[in-house]
Design an enzyme around this catalytic site. Sequence first.
Site, PDB file in Angstrom:
ATOM      1  N   ASP A  61       0.840  -1.207   0.000  1.00 51.59           N
ATOM      2  CA  ASP A  61       0.000   0.000   0.000  1.00 51.59           C
ATOM      3  C   ASP A  61       0.869   1.248   0.000  1.00 51.59           C
ATOM      4  O   ASP A  61       1.536   1.559   0.982  1.00 51.59           O
ATOM      5  CB  ASP A  61      -0.902   0.019   1.246  1.00 51.59           C
ATOM      6  CG  ASP A  61      -1.824   1.231   1.237  1.00 51.59           C
ATOM      7  OD1 ASP A  61      -2.920   1.134   0.662  1.00 51.59           O
ATOM      8  OD2 ASP A  61      -1.427   2.287   1.786  1.00 51.59           O
ATOM      9  N   TYR A  66       3.164   9.815  -0.607  1.00 49.29           N
ATOM     10  CA  TYR A  66       4.250   9.230   0.210  1.00 49.29           C
ATOM     11  C   TYR A  66       5.621   9.460  -0.438  1.00 49.29           C
ATOM     12  O   TYR A  66       6.647   9.319   0.218  1.00 49.29           O
ATOM     13  CB  TYR A  66       4.053   7.722   0.431  1.00 49.29           C
ATOM     14  CG  TYR A  66       2.760   7.317   1.114  1.00 49.29           C
ATOM     15  CD1 TYR A  66       1.910   8.257   1.689  1.00 49.29           C
ATOM     16  CD2 TYR A  66       2.380   5.983   1.179  1.00 49.29           C
ATOM     17  CE1 TYR A  66       0.722   7.881   2.289  1.00 49.29           C
ATOM     18  CE2 TYR A  66       1.192   5.596   1.784  1.00 49.29           C
ATOM     19  CZ  TYR A  66       0.364   6.554   2.329  1.00 49.29           C
ATOM     20  OH  TYR A  66      -0.815   6.179   2.920  1.00 49.29           O
ATOM     21  N   LYS A  91      -2.738   5.777  -4.388  1.00 50.42           N
ATOM     22  CA  LYS A  91      -3.865   6.690  -4.143  1.00 50.42           C
ATOM     23  C   LYS A  91      -3.630   8.020  -4.848  1.00 50.42           C
ATOM     24  O   LYS A  91      -2.491   8.499  -4.904  1.00 50.42           O
ATOM     25  CB  LYS A  91      -4.004   6.948  -2.629  1.00 50.42           C
ATOM     26  CG  LYS A  91      -3.906   5.684  -1.783  1.00 50.42           C
ATOM     27  CD  LYS A  91      -4.020   5.946  -0.301  1.00 50.42           C
ATOM     28  CE  LYS A  91      -3.671   4.699   0.495  1.00 50.42           C
ATOM     29  NZ  LYS A  91      -2.241   4.564   0.837  1.00 50.42           N
ATOM     30  N   HIS A 124      -7.713   9.370  -2.095  1.00 50.02           N
ATOM     31  CA  HIS A 124      -7.060   9.387  -0.779  1.00 50.02           C
ATOM     32  C   HIS A 124      -7.908  10.052   0.315  1.00 50.02           C
ATOM     33  O   HIS A 124      -8.011   9.552   1.422  1.00 50.02           O
ATOM     34  CB  HIS A 124      -5.704  10.106  -0.907  1.00 50.02           C
ATOM     35  CG  HIS A 124      -4.688   9.669   0.089  1.00 50.02           C
ATOM     36  ND1 HIS A 124      -3.347   9.605  -0.180  1.00 50.02           N
ATOM     37  CD2 HIS A 124      -4.803   9.259   1.369  1.00 50.02           C
ATOM     38  CE1 HIS A 124      -2.692   9.177   0.885  1.00 50.02           C
ATOM     39  NE2 HIS A 124      -3.551   8.970   1.834  1.00 50.02           N
TER      40      HIS A 124
HETATM   41  P1  NDP Z   1       0.893   1.457  11.769  1.00 47.82           P
HETATM   42  O1  NDP Z   1      -0.270   1.454  12.672  1.00 47.82           O
HETATM   43  O2  NDP Z   1       1.063   0.404  10.752  1.00 47.82           O
HETATM   44  O3  NDP Z   1       2.170   1.521  12.694  1.00 47.82           O
HETATM   45  C1  NDP Z   1       3.457   1.663  12.172  1.00 47.82           C
HETATM   46  C2  NDP Z   1       4.382   2.016  13.314  1.00 47.82           C
HETATM   47  O4  NDP Z   1       4.376   0.955  14.271  1.00 47.82           O
HETATM   48  C3  NDP Z   1       5.791   2.201  12.866  1.00 47.82           C
HETATM   49  O5  NDP Z   1       6.360   3.211  13.689  1.00 47.82           O
HETATM   50  C4  NDP Z   1       6.457   0.866  13.158  1.00 47.82           C
HETATM   51  O6  NDP Z   1       7.810   1.088  13.471  1.00 47.82           O
HETATM   52  C5  NDP Z   1       5.678   0.363  14.352  1.00 47.82           C
HETATM   53  N1  NDP Z   1       5.458  -1.089  14.343  1.00 47.82           N
HETATM   54  C6  NDP Z   1       5.179  -1.877  13.277  1.00 47.82           C
HETATM   55  N2  NDP Z   1       5.032  -3.154  13.651  1.00 47.82           N
HETATM   56  C7  NDP Z   1       5.196  -3.182  14.989  1.00 47.82           C
HETATM   57  C8  NDP Z   1       5.181  -4.221  15.944  1.00 47.82           C
HETATM   58  N3  NDP Z   1       4.941  -5.474  15.596  1.00 47.82           N
HETATM   59  N4  NDP Z   1       5.418  -3.903  17.240  1.00 47.82           N
HETATM   60  C9  NDP Z   1       5.660  -2.628  17.594  1.00 47.82           C
HETATM   61  N5  NDP Z   1       5.699  -1.591  16.739  1.00 47.82           N
HETATM   62  C10 NDP Z   1       5.473  -1.874  15.431  1.00 47.82           C
HETATM   63  O7  NDP Z   1       0.932   2.919  11.102  1.00 47.82           O
HETATM   64  P2  NDP Z   1       0.865   3.535   9.669  1.00 47.82           P
HETATM   65  O8  NDP Z   1       0.379   4.919   9.891  1.00 47.82           O
HETATM   66  O9  NDP Z   1       2.118   3.358   8.934  1.00 47.82           O
HETATM   67  O10 NDP Z   1      -0.329   2.747   8.926  1.00 47.82           O
HETATM   68  C11 NDP Z   1      -0.103   1.624   8.092  1.00 47.82           C
HETATM   69  C12 NDP Z   1      -0.281   2.000   6.625  1.00 47.82           C
HETATM   70  O11 NDP Z   1      -1.580   2.522   6.387  1.00 47.82           O
HETATM   71  C13 NDP Z   1       0.636   3.120   6.151  1.00 47.82           C
HETATM   72  O12 NDP Z   1       1.970   2.721   6.022  1.00 47.82           O
HETATM   73  C14 NDP Z   1      -0.036   3.516   4.876  1.00 47.82           C
HETATM   74  O13 NDP Z   1       0.263   2.591   3.860  1.00 47.82           O
HETATM   75  C15 NDP Z   1      -1.504   3.436   5.281  1.00 47.82           C
HETATM   76  N6  NDP Z   1      -2.040   4.742   5.717  1.00 47.82           N
HETATM   77  C16 NDP Z   1      -3.051   5.297   4.969  1.00 47.82           C
HETATM   78  C17 NDP Z   1      -3.599   6.507   5.310  1.00 47.82           C
HETATM   79  C18 NDP Z   1      -4.695   7.066   4.488  1.00 47.82           C
HETATM   80  O14 NDP Z   1      -5.041   8.245   4.668  1.00 47.82           O
HETATM   81  N7  NDP Z   1      -5.280   6.298   3.611  1.00 47.82           N
HETATM   82  C19 NDP Z   1      -3.116   7.278   6.462  1.00 47.82           C
HETATM   83  C20 NDP Z   1      -2.068   6.600   7.218  1.00 47.82           C
HETATM   84  C21 NDP Z   1      -1.586   5.374   6.850  1.00 47.82           C
HETATM   85  P3  NDP Z   1       9.027   0.422  12.627  1.00 47.82           P
HETATM   86  O15 NDP Z   1       8.845   0.777  11.186  1.00 47.82           O
HETATM   87  O16 NDP Z   1      10.208   1.030  13.269  1.00 47.82           O
HETATM   88  O17 NDP Z   1       8.903  -1.067  12.873  1.00 47.82           O
END
Ligand code: NDP
Length: 289
Positions: A61, A66, A91, A124
């Site tokens: 995704d 991004y 998006k 988006h």
């Molecule tokens: P998430 O809820 O997926 O959390 C990601 C964060 O959690 C990162 O800091 C990561 O750190 C950490 N993390 C990941 N796995 C673990 C784990 N198992 N244990 C502890 N910490 C963990 O957040 P996102 O906001 O990135 O959401 C996911 C995806 O959704 C985005 O990447 C994007 O593709 C999409 N999105 C879409 C939006 C929209 O408007 N449509 C808005 C926001 C997001 P690290 O990388 O250091 O592991």
Amino acid sequence: MTPSGLSATFPDTTAGLKATVTLNDGTRMPWVGLGVWQIAGDTQTEKSVRTGIELGYRSIDTARIYGNERGVGQAIKRCGVPREELFITTKVWNDDVRAGRVEAACEKSLSLLGLDYLDLYLVHWPIAGKIVEAWKAMERLQRGGRVRTIGVSNHLRPHLDELLGAAEIAPAVNQIEFHPYLQSKPLVEFCEAKTIRAEAWSPLMQGGDVLKDATLVEVAKRHGKSVAQIILRWDVQRGVVTIPKSTKPHRLAENAAIFDFQLTEKEMFAVDALDRNQRVGPDPLNFGF
Ligand code: NDP
């Protein structure tokens, strides 16, 4: 009442990361994908996506905003997995929606990704006054074959009402902020009723407080799993597609290992009860970009 979606959509997840849900237009989408928001630079993006694909992720995704579509594209090109086995989402950003450039924006994303079709293209954010116009462009893209499936993101009930009032093709997906502290039950139920599949963004609340929640910690201990795994399992078990992001290989593997256990109905209810309408991202009724 059973937890929303549980009885109707309980997925067969024996295929692990390759387990798919069939969308309302017949397209099959993996239940769990890899989000790449805030992965900066093409090199790091390519590395994370390739690691994810090696670990079995098939759904990626991204979004124009991004700034990492090129890195995703490099990973797709070099990963050795046939294109048709991958499910690529991007998006259209708000500026392009406002300017009436949805189709041109799609072509630009395809070019950055190095692809000749997208699996899923999403609007988006809902832009006031442009919801129907943007959707008509999305319908043209699907009919033209550049996009297999079309959907929306951050569309709440009023946005969906407006869109559905004019749509010839219903959105297949609505990607929304969704985690135990923000469950938007009426919206998810409305989407289910309209055959629009809910997809969770920030399912781990961006690594925030929810990962320390006492109820989730207890459920996690019982299953010998992490809180993140409990949340992601809860997503798919209640019928919500999920796309956690990580750049760390051990977490990419952890987030994928949710197919060897099940939450009981009581545990599903316990997670359902954690809802507190708490956002970590912008409110789709009041965002300033
Ligand atoms: P998430 O809820 O997926 O959390 C990601 C964060 O959690 C990162 O800091 C990561 O750190 C950490 N993390 C990941 N796995 C673990 C784990 N198992 N244990 C502890 N910490 C963990 O957040 P996102 O906001 O990135 O959401 C996911 C995806 O959704 C985005 O990447 C994007 O593709 C999409 N999105 C879409 C939006 C929209 O408007 N449509 C808005 C926001 C997001 P690290 O990388 O250091 O592991």
